[in-house]
Structure formats: structure tokens, C-alpha cells
Design a protein around this motif. Structure first.
Motif, PDB file in Angstrom:
ATOM      1  N   THR A  16      -0.198  -0.547  -4.619  1.00 27.62           N
ATOM      2  CA  THR A  16       0.344   0.412  -3.666  1.00 27.62           C
ATOM      3  C   THR A  16       0.805   1.472  -4.738  1.00 27.62           C
ATOM      4  O   THR A  16       0.920   1.423  -5.887  1.00 27.62           O
ATOM      5  N   ALA A  17       1.019   2.836  -4.113  1.00 28.10           N
ATOM      6  CA  ALA A  17       1.616   3.966  -4.751  1.00 28.10           C
ATOM      7  C   ALA A  17       2.684   4.364  -3.827  1.00 28.10           C
ATOM      8  O   ALA A  17       2.793   4.349  -2.993  1.00 28.10           O
ATOM      9  N   ALA A  18       4.021   4.757  -4.545  1.00 32.33           N
ATOM     10  CA  ALA A  18       5.160   4.691  -3.927  1.00 32.33           C
ATOM     11  C   ALA A  18       5.163   5.748  -2.918  1.00 32.33           C
ATOM     12  O   ALA A  18       5.516   5.728  -1.522  1.00 32.33           O
ATOM     13  N   HIS A  19       4.496   6.885  -3.114  1.00 34.74           N
ATOM     14  CA  HIS A  19       4.636   8.181  -2.270  1.00 34.74           C
ATOM     15  C   HIS A  19       3.655   7.726  -0.970  1.00 34.74           C
ATOM     16  O   HIS A  19       4.057   7.957   0.095  1.00 34.74           O
ATOM     17  N   GLN A  20       2.694   6.975  -1.176  1.00 41.84           N
ATOM     18  CA  GLN A  20       1.757   6.581  -0.203  1.00 41.84           C
ATOM     19  C   GLN A  20       2.197   5.473   1.005  1.00 41.84           C
ATOM     20  O   GLN A  20       1.734   5.570   2.053  1.00 41.84           O
ATOM     21  N   VAL A  21       3.254   4.797   0.439  1.00 44.99           N
ATOM     22  CA  VAL A  21       3.758   3.862   1.267  1.00 44.99           C
ATOM     23  C   VAL A  21       5.393   3.645   1.619  1.00 44.99           C
ATOM     24  O   VAL A  21       5.801   3.172   2.646  1.00 44.99           O
ATOM     25  N   GLU A  22       6.099   4.397   0.677  1.00 44.89           N
ATOM     26  CA  GLU A  22       7.481   4.199   0.870  1.00 44.89           C
ATOM     27  C   GLU A  22       8.132   4.891   1.970  1.00 44.89           C
ATOM     28  O   GLU A  22       9.249   4.423   2.776  1.00 44.89           O
ATOM     29  N   SER A  23       7.592   6.242   2.465  1.00 42.20           N
ATOM     30  CA  SER A  23       8.265   7.018   3.381  1.00 42.20           C
ATOM     31  C   SER A  23       9.291   7.780   2.928  1.00 42.20           C
ATOM     32  O   SER A  23      10.041   7.506   2.081  1.00 42.20           O
ATOM     33  N   MET A  24       9.453   9.156   3.365  1.00 41.68           N
ATOM     34  CA  MET A  24      10.460   9.932   3.076  1.00 41.68           C
ATOM     35  C   MET A  24      10.845  10.120   1.616  1.00 41.68           C
ATOM     36  O   MET A  24      12.082   9.988   1.270  1.00 41.68           O
ATOM     37  N   ASN A  25       9.782  10.381   0.699  1.00 38.74           N
ATOM     38  CA  ASN A  25       9.913  10.722  -0.402  1.00 38.74           C
ATOM     39  C   ASN A  25      10.324  12.213  -0.739  1.00 38.74           C
ATOM     40  O   ASN A  25       9.243  13.132  -1.181  1.00 38.74           O
ATOM     41  N   LEU A  67      -2.144 -14.124  -3.162  1.00 34.95           N
ATOM     42  CA  LEU A  67      -2.217 -13.270  -4.259  1.00 34.95           C
ATOM     43  C   LEU A  67      -1.190 -13.452  -5.422  1.00 34.95           C
ATOM     44  O   LEU A  67      -0.239 -14.090  -5.070  1.00 34.95           O
ATOM     45  N   LYS A  68      -1.457 -13.146  -6.605  1.00 34.51           N
ATOM     46  CA  LYS A  68      -0.895 -13.549  -7.834  1.00 34.51           C
ATOM     47  C   LYS A  68       0.053 -12.460  -8.484  1.00 34.51           C
ATOM     48  O   LYS A  68       0.705 -12.656  -9.248  1.00 34.51           O
ATOM     49  N   ALA A  69      -0.397 -11.024  -7.936  1.00 37.56           N
ATOM     50  CA  ALA A  69       0.117 -10.066  -8.658  1.00 37.56           C
ATOM     51  C   ALA A  69       0.338  -8.685  -7.855  1.00 37.56           C
ATOM     52  O   ALA A  69      -0.449  -8.659  -6.900  1.00 37.56           O
ATOM     53  N   TYR A  70       1.278  -7.841  -8.024  1.00 37.36           N
ATOM     54  CA  TYR A  70       1.471  -6.766  -7.250  1.00 37.36           C
ATOM     55  C   TYR A  70       1.780  -5.465  -8.228  1.00 37.36           C
ATOM     56  O   TYR A  70       2.598  -5.384  -8.991  1.00 37.36           O
ATOM     57  N   ARG A  71       0.693  -4.827  -8.179  1.00 43.08           N
ATOM     58  CA  ARG A  71       0.905  -3.346  -8.866  1.00 43.08           C
ATOM     59  C   ARG A  71       1.535  -2.254  -7.905  1.00 43.08           C
ATOM     60  O   ARG A  71       1.039  -1.961  -6.900  1.00 43.08           O
ATOM     61  N   PHE A  72       2.965  -1.746  -8.281  1.00 46.39           N
ATOM     62  CA  PHE A  72       3.429  -0.788  -7.550  1.00 46.39           C
ATOM     63  C   PHE A  72       3.782   0.227  -8.419  1.00 46.39           C
ATOM     64  O   PHE A  72       4.034   0.176  -9.641  1.00 46.39           O
ATOM     65  N   SER A  73       4.314   1.471  -8.198  1.00 49.09           N
ATOM     66  CA  SER A  73       4.828   2.394  -8.984  1.00 49.09           C
ATOM     67  C   SER A  73       6.358   2.784  -8.519  1.00 49.09           C
ATOM     68  O   SER A  73       6.885   2.481  -7.418  1.00 49.09           O
ATOM     69  N   ILE A  74       7.063   3.040  -9.686  1.00 53.02           N
ATOM     70  CA  ILE A  74       8.381   3.634  -9.585  1.00 53.02           C
ATOM     71  C   ILE A  74       8.269   5.034  -9.228  1.00 53.02           C
ATOM     72  O   ILE A  74       7.888   5.608 -10.054  1.00 53.02           O
ATOM     73  N   GLU A  75       8.986   5.665  -8.412  1.00 51.01           N
ATOM     74  CA  GLU A  75       9.024   6.962  -8.089  1.00 51.01           C
ATOM     75  C   GLU A  75       9.917   7.841  -8.842  1.00 51.01           C
ATOM     76  O   GLU A  75      11.269   7.794  -8.552  1.00 51.01           O
ATOM     77  N   TRP A  76       9.499   8.637  -9.503  1.00 49.51           N
ATOM     78  CA  TRP A  76      10.328   9.483 -10.541  1.00 49.51           C
ATOM     79  C   TRP A  76      11.174  10.558  -9.740  1.00 49.51           C
ATOM     80  O   TRP A  76      12.616  10.667  -9.942  1.00 49.51           O
TER      81      TRP A  76
END
Length: 434
Positions: A16-25, A67-76
Motif C-alpha cells: 500500500t501507499a500511505a496517502h492512498q489508504v490512510e485517509s485524512m493526510n 501472505l508473508k510480507a507487507y510493503r507500506f510507506s511512512i508518511e513524511w
């Protein structure tokens, strides 16, 4: 029928990418772009998947499917919403995301920058500003000092060539770029001016990562990546560090070789030295582009197209992986590959064929580290909005109820078996035009 088994410790996951899934960025530059008058964004990120609150549920669902891994982003923009301010609750949140991954046995692959930047950065020229590498390095050091010991794989920046790809693809009038920007809207000065004002600056300083395509901008990106690498070496010495490129499988029919070579140079060649200052090459692929002497060859009328308008081409990813390894000698990780469709049976076909092609590449000597599908959740596909369905997990945006799709369990079974069992050779389509 035979088993296609992958190397031990191969990484199987989704992203996932933070802005696309987190809401209210709300402090991100893209938030400003979404909400100004004349915005080219079809939908807004006020309420995407609410992953910022549902991350533990989502991680449990991924792990439960196998699943064995999760790629995610930390939102600056959450870590540093205002220049020099680092609220404790933000870093604590991502610490708990990592803890949830550990509890559920998911290997975290962490991206430090996935397209979005803090609005305040625009006052300094954004991704053409001379101070940006310093600010990005400061952010990376803060994050990795706090969390680095828990992260085995780091992606410094996502698709650093996105602006170059957009510039190239806007030339193809009927083509939808991967981030969903419409050419006529992207060039509208009134919209950009409003976005700049929303970020507290003017049009001369406003410059997002999606605009950084010229050599002097690529140099800023190079310096920023290098600063993040330094931070990783200091605070996460155990981690493998990569940087990702969006790479189509660029091919040529007879007479189009020089055109295709020029396109590949723009997508890959001019970024190769940035790639080389890393431990592995992160590859992200969604399609194949074919060129003749006049330019890009339009897709055929009978070709199967995805929701994004890309021809169905699961074999493209293995071709790109082979080419990147040949030109860099680096281990490769597929950090995004997927299909936008509501036909989940077709998603399963896509995953099966893509993975079979990657197994063939490994047999031929490519050191492939992992395969991470895009995406974990049906999410906000940037300017294209919510009607592009890449996800392994559906999200009802009225009540935020999650539904695990059969394709998620299918990829999970592959992860559990570390490969495809009883695979029929006839399905492998490793076809390159040149």
C-alpha cells in the motif's frame, strides 16, 4: 504439470501507499491538490480505506490469507506536518504498524517516500529546491533512528522516474498515465496556482515530485536518496536498501529500435547511477510498451484491457526483471505488479502467469528477492479515484468493512507453498518482441 518452487526466504507480499489508504493526510501536498478549485482529482482522500485506524485488522487479514510480507510507506507529512515539528504520536503509530507485522509474521518492506511530501516543503521549492535533500535526510534519520532496527528492507523513494514517465506518456494523447493525471488538467496553470496557495507558497516555488523530470531535478532526487541511504547505514545497518523505478517492458517492432532505446534511456538509463547506490533494484511494472519508427504502437482493438486502459500483459514483469539485472548486476525485488479489474478470476490468472514468468527468470540466473503485489486494498488510485480495483482485499467505503478476495488467498497459498504447485508449462508466456 510440475511444481515451480522459489528460493528459500523468497518474499511474498502485497503493498500500500500511505496517502492512498490512510485517509485524512491533511498536511500533504497531494491533499492540497485534491481540494483546490479546478482539481484534476476525481475523488478526495478524506476517507479512503481508513487504514490509519484499521491497520491491525488489515495486517491480520493479509497474514490470515497466507501472505508473508507487507510493503507500506511512512508518511513524511504526518511525521513532520510543520517544519521541524515531529509529533510523538505519529512515529508511535508507525512503530505499532511494525509491531503488528512482527506479531503476524509479516516481513515489513518500508518506503520512506511514496509520492507525497509535506506542504511546507513547497515553500523551499519542493523537488527542485536545493534544501530538499537536507530536509529529506533529516526526516529519514529521525524515522530510522526510532524504527530502523525493526526494518529489514527499506525503499528510500517510490518510482523516482514518475515525472519522466508522465512527460513521455502525455505525448500519447489517448494514453492514461500510471498515476492517472489527465494531460489537459496537468498543464492548467490556474489549478497549479491554487495548489501552490494552498501549500502556503506561489507558483514559482510549488514543485511536487511528479514534476521533477529535468536533469537538475533528478540531481535533487539523487541527493535525497543518498541522504536516506546514509541514514539507513547509520541507524539500520542490518537493512537492505533499494529505490524503485516504474518500468514498462519497452519493446520494438522492426524499425523502432532506436525509438525504444531512447524511451528506455529516459525511463531507466538516466536513473541507473541512483539505482547502483543501493543493495537491490526495486522494480515496478504494469505493462508493455511497443514502439515502431514513428513512436508508440497503439494497442489492438481486440486486446484485453484493464480498468486503467493497459493491455493485459502479466509476462511483462519478468522481461523487465531480466533486463534490469542484466544492466545492473543487482539483486532485484518486484515491489509492485498488479492488475486493475473487478474480475477476480482474471486477477488470479494474472498473478499465476506473472509468477511463472519470474520463476523462469530465476532459473536463468536472475537473483530475485521477492514479489510484492499491488495492492493490498482497493484504494484511492490518485487522480483516477476509487473506480480502479487493484486490491486483494475489497473495502466498503460506507462502513469500512473488509472482504478478502479469492485472489488474496490464492497469492497466500503460493506464499505458503513458496511457489506454484502443479503448474502447466503451456501457461508460461515469455514473449518479447525485441
Amino acid at each position: 504439470m510440475k511444481d515451480l518452487i522459489f528460493p528459500e526466504n523468497f518474499i511474498w507480499g502485497s503493498a500500500t501507499a500511505a496517502h492512498q489508504v490512510e485517509s485524512m493526510n491533511t498536511h500533504a501536498d497531494i491533499w492540497a491538490e485534491e481540494h483546490v478549485e479546478g482539481s484534476i482529482y476525481k475523488d478526495k482522500s478524506d476517507r479512503t480505506c481508513d487504514h490509519y485506524r484499521h491497520y491491525r485488522e488489515d495486517i491480520a487479514l493479509m497474514a490470515g490469507a497466507g501472505l508473508k510480507a507487507y510493503r507500506f510507506s511512512i508518511e513524511w507529512a504526518r511525521i513532520e506536518p510543520r517544519e521541524g515539528e515531529f509529533p510523538a504520536e505519529a512515529i508511535a503509530h508507525y512503530a505499532d504498524v511494525l509491531a503488528a507485522c512482527e506479531e503476524h509474521g509479516l516481513t515489513p518492506v518500508v518506503t520512506l517516500h511514496h509520492f507525497t511530501s509535506p506542504q511546507w516543503l513547497m515553500k523551499y521549492g519542493g523537488w527542485k529546491g536545493e534544501k530538499t535533500p537536507y530536509y529529506f535526510g533529516r526526516y529519514a534519520r529521525y524515522v530510522l533512528k526510532a524504527l530502523g532496527k525493526h526494518i529489514p528492507y527499506i525503499i528510500t523513494m517510490n518510482e523516482i522516474n514518475i515525472a519522466t514517465m508522465l512527460k513521455q506518456l502525455f505525448a500519447e494523447w489517448n494514453f492514461v498515465p500510471p498515476i492517472g493525471m489527465a494531460a489537459e488538467g496537468w498543464t492548467a496553470p490556474e489549478w497549479r496556482e491554487q495548489a501552490a496557495k494552498a501549500c502556503g507558497t506561489d507558483l514559482d516555488h510549488y514543485f511536487t515530485i511528479h514534476m521533477a523530470s529535468e536533469p537538475e531535478h533528478i540531481e535533487i532526487i539523487r541527493q535525497a536518496h543518498n541522504e536516506a541511504v546514509k541514514a539507513a547505514r547509520e541507524y539500520a545497518p542490518q537493512a537492505k536498501v533499494g529505490v524503485s523505478l516504474a518500468l514498462s517492458d519497452v519493446c520494438a517492432v522492426r524499425g523502432g529500435e532506436k525509438v525504444a532505446d531512447k524511451v528506455w534511456q529516459s525511463y531507466f538509463g538516466q536513473y541507473k547511477d541512483i539505482y547502483m547506490n543501493a543493495d537491490f533494484a526495486a522494480v515496478q511494472n504494469y505493462e508493455r510498451e511497443i514502439y515502431d519508427a514513428k513512436g508508440r504502437v497503439p494497442h489492438g482493438e481486440k486486446e484485453e484491457l484493464t480498468e486503467c486502459g493497459y493491455p493485459y500483459c502479466p509476462e511483462a514483469v519478468s522481461s523487465v526483471v531480466r533486463r534490469v539485472y542484466k544492466e545492473t548486476g543487482l539483486p532485484v525485488m518486484v515491489t509492485e505488479n498488479g492488475i486493475a479489474t473487478q474480475d477476480d478470476d482474471r486477477r488470479i490468472d494474472f498473478i499465476r502467469e506473472a509468477i511463472a514468468g519470474l520463476h523462469s527468470a530465476i532459473k536463468d540466473g536472475v537473483p530475485l528477492l521477492g514479489y510484492i503485489y499491488w495492492s493490498s486494498l482497493d484504494n484511492l488510485e490518485w487522480a483516477m479515484g476509487f473506480d480502479k480495483h487493484f486490491g486483494l482485499i475489497a473495502v466498503d467505503r460506507e462502513n469500512m468493512r473488509r472482504t478478502v478476495k479469492p485472489s488474496c488467498r490464492y497469492l497466500g497459498s503460493i506464499a505458503q507453498n513458496n511457489g506454484l504447485l502443479n503448474y502447466a508449462d503451456k501457461n508460461i508466456k515469455e514473449q518479447r518482441i525485441s
